[in-house]
Design an enzyme around this catalytic site. Structure first.
Site, mmCIF file in Angstrom:
data_model
loop_
_atom_site.group_PDB
_atom_site.id
_atom_site.type_symbol
_atom_site.label_atom_id
_atom_site.label_comp_id
_atom_site.label_asym_id
_atom_site.label_seq_id
_atom_site.Cartn_x
_atom_site.Cartn_y
_atom_site.Cartn_z
ATOM 1 N N LYS A 31 57.634 38.537 40.638
ATOM 2 C CA LYS A 31 56.530 38.982 39.783
ATOM 3 C C LYS A 31 57.027 39.816 38.608
ATOM 4 O O LYS A 31 56.407 39.840 37.541
ATOM 5 C CB LYS A 31 55.505 39.775 40.600
ATOM 6 C CG LYS A 31 54.850 38.975 41.701
ATOM 7 C CD LYS A 31 54.328 37.657 41.195
ATOM 8 C CE LYS A 31 54.230 36.610 42.277
ATOM 9 N NZ LYS A 31 55.459 36.155 42.869
ATOM 10 N N GLY A 55 60.762 36.101 59.755
ATOM 11 C CA GLY A 55 60.606 35.484 58.442
ATOM 12 C C GLY A 55 61.335 34.169 58.252
ATOM 13 O O GLY A 55 61.497 33.375 59.185
ATOM 14 N N HIS A 93 29.391 43.024 33.325
ATOM 15 C CA HIS A 93 29.512 42.178 32.131
ATOM 16 C C HIS A 93 30.078 43.009 30.975
ATOM 17 O O HIS A 93 29.673 44.158 30.785
ATOM 18 C CB HIS A 93 28.137 41.631 31.740
ATOM 19 C CG HIS A 93 28.149 40.855 30.457
ATOM 20 N ND1 HIS A 93 28.640 39.573 30.380
ATOM 21 C CD2 HIS A 93 27.765 41.203 29.198
ATOM 22 C CE1 HIS A 93 28.545 39.148 29.133
ATOM 23 N NE2 HIS A 93 28.003 40.124 28.383
ATOM 24 N N THR A 118 62.054 39.171 52.966
ATOM 25 C CA THR A 118 62.129 38.222 51.848
ATOM 26 C C THR A 118 61.205 38.615 50.707
ATOM 27 O O THR A 118 61.600 38.642 49.543
ATOM 28 C CB THR A 118 61.781 36.805 52.329
ATOM 29 O OG1 THR A 118 62.795 36.361 53.233
ATOM 30 C CG2 THR A 118 61.704 35.833 51.167
#
Length: 565
Positions: free
Chosen positions: A136, A233, A547, A126
């Site tokens: 996506k 699944g 950072h 799946t």
């Protein structure tokens, strides 16, 4: 999910042609439950039989004799995918080649097990073919469309962009091509390591015996294995009264093909699937109506995160919604008539409304794909369609006792219906059958919803944490940080979002972390790994973050927590 692509196999395998070897694998390393101590490691809780001795997380096994036995047991050469015992064709057979089955197969080969995987549809299951992978691709398109369509966003960055458009077939092709690429990658990775891919639908004939072949009365092929993993699944769940035609009334399986972009689509269910498709459809120009049985949208999320997400992901977009209602009947469009949806009150069951829309997407969750597995042949009864398992993912029989050498991972057992959870369960099972007892800590497994912005979470929601605290007698504290204070988020002009930490102030235990904001799905793993490793807040506060990065949202979150000692 047990899928079904006809593959040209590099190694044809039947019970009569599979070579057997003299290698005997030592499976007699299971430790008595009464002699276990717990060790957390990467989301797995390792149980070791060490008598009365204590063992910290960083210490190696002290029992050298046991360690030597384990090493000997898994020393088979990877070049020929290990060797099976005399009386078995394989050390391990996996039914279903989805993400869970694939993860288990690769780990099994690494451990020296002769392994086969049975697949009746397409490798990848799946997730790769009808779920997280193609979705996506569609969401990548919707994210870019939103950015290009936001005049305010573009202007803030000093950019001028003409009207954005899209080619529906091109978008659909992008999703299909991605699924095909990942599917091929999975197939090739297993073949390269020597995993035998057996084509057909698998079922249990008896203890340590599997049949695979067509879904008919033909005898098929029979193979045996020391251990068997069921990894079949799930499929989309469609409630009674809903007629799916695959064109105007669809499930996520159909929606991912993007054969059309309707002007107005109703989405039944406002969980992960419904939210992600609302993001896609509204970005491509559709109007969306949510139909939710519970009294609030996004019922599975932390309530505070859900309210903020609704303000950002739903209220400003072309989305309306009906909550506290059931869709008792949905009729596909036909002969020029629209899709009709009959709604009733979820509590009183009185008729509430009738909607007429261009299309309806059924996003009411998923159901286990367990029919025809032959589990009754080993005295196992399904529970609401799910395969019953214990904390070690061992399949349980009618009497609630583990069936020797039989396991079930992923959506089919219903513990946590996520692809990466299935893979983690598969790896845990392989650890067990190679002599090391592991119990997966499911509270360390993260989840994500890939909307724009994204939502992610791990551990308990605030209500769950407070309920647990009341029962066990400890305090709960909550702290939050905002993306508006993060330099990288502001540089991207994406300051909308928060991170929320739920923890114990007495000992620094992390109970849950929830994030709504830019790249939340990527940020959550620092928190999930901390939970998996048992890292306390007072320790993680000293972690250093580059950072300026989005990771500093989590840095500030942990630093803002107040621990008693």
């Amino acid at each position: 999910m047990q899928s079904s692509l006809t593959l040209s196999l590099s190694q044809s395998a039947t019970a009569s042609t599979i070579p057997k070897s003299n290698h005997t694998f030592n499976h007699a390393l299971r430790f008595p439950p009464s002699k276990l101590i717990n060790l957390r490691f990467c989301g797995l809780r390792r149980e070791a039989f060490l008598g009365s001795s204590s063992l910290s997380r960083s210490q190696p096994l002290q029992n050298k004799t046991l360690s030597k036995k384990i090493n000997n047991a898994i020393s088979a050469s990877l070049s020929d995918n290990g060797s099976a015992p005399k009386s078995f064709d394989y050390d391990l057979i996996i039914i279903g080649a989805g993400v869970g089955g694939h993860g288990a197969a690769l780990h099994a080969v690494e451990k020296g097990l002769k392994t086969a995987i049975i697949e009746g549809d397409v490798v990848g299951g799946t997730c790769v073919n009808r779920g997280c992978v193609p979705s996506k691709a569609l969401l990548a398109v919707s994210g870019r469309m939103r950015e290009l369509q936001s005049e305010h966003h573009m202007k803030a960055l000093g950019l001028q962009v003409a009207a954005a458009g899209y080619d529906r077939q091109g978008v659909a092709d992008h999703a299909n091509n991605l699924a095909m690429k990942i599917r091929n990658n999975l197939t090739n990775s297993m073949k390269a390591l020597g995993v035998d891919i057996l084509t057909g639908f698998g079922s249990i004939l008896g203890p340590q015996t599997v049949r695979y072949g067509k879904l008919d009365d033909s005898p098929g092929n029979t193979v045996t294995a020391k251990d068997i993993i069921v990894a079949t699944g799930s499929v989309p769940f469609v409630p009674k009264g809903i007629e799916v035609d695959g064109k105007t009334v669809i499930t996520s399986d159909h929606a991912l093909k993007l054969e059309s972009v309707p002007d107005w689509i109703a989405i039944v269910g406002s969980g992960y699937i419904g939210l992600e498709f609302s993001d896609v459809y509204t970005a491509l120009g559709s109007e969306v109506t949510f139909i939710e049985a519970l009294d609030q949208l996004m019922p599975g999320f932390d309530p505070e995160i859900g309210k903020l997400a609704q303000r950002v992901l739903i209220n400003p977009r072309k989305i309306d919604y009906h909550t506290g209602v059931f869709a008792t009947k949905i009729t596909p469009a036909e002969n020029g008539k629209p899709v009709t949806i009959e709604l009733i009150d979820a509590k009183t069951k009185e008729p509430k409304d009738t909607l007429e829309v261009d299309a309806a997407l059924i996003a009411t969750g998923r159901a286990p794909f367990t029919k025809g597995l032959g589990l009754d042949n080993v005295q196992v009864a399904l529970k609401n369609g799910f395969v019953p398992v214990d904390e070690r993912i061992e399949v349980l029989n009618f009497e609630g006792n583990p069936v020797p050498h039989l396991y079930c991972i992923g959506d089919a057992n219903g513990k946590m219906m996520l692809a990466h959870a299935a893979s983690a369960q598969g790896i845990s099972v392989v650890e067990q059958i190679t002599g090391r007892d592991h119990v997966l800590n499911h509270l360390s497994i993260p989840a994500a919803c890939f909307t724009h912005p994204e939502i992610s979470m791990v551990g308990l929601t605030e209500p769950q944490a407070r309920e647990k605290a009341e029962k066990e007698g400890f305090e709960v504290s909550v702290t939050k940080t905002s993306f508006k204070a993060n330099t990288k988020a502001l540089a991207e002009n994406e300051g909308e979002g928060i991170a929320k930490l739920i923890y114990r102030p007495d000992n620094g235990e992390i109970l849950g972390v929830h994030i709504f904001g830019l790249h939340a799905a990527d940020l959550i793993h620092e928190a999930s790994n901390a939970i998996a490793l048992g890292t306390r807040i007072q320790d993680i506060k000293f972690a250093v973050h580059a950072h300026p990065t989005l990771s500093e949202v989590l840095d500030e979150l942990f630093k803002s927590a107040k621990v008693s000692f």
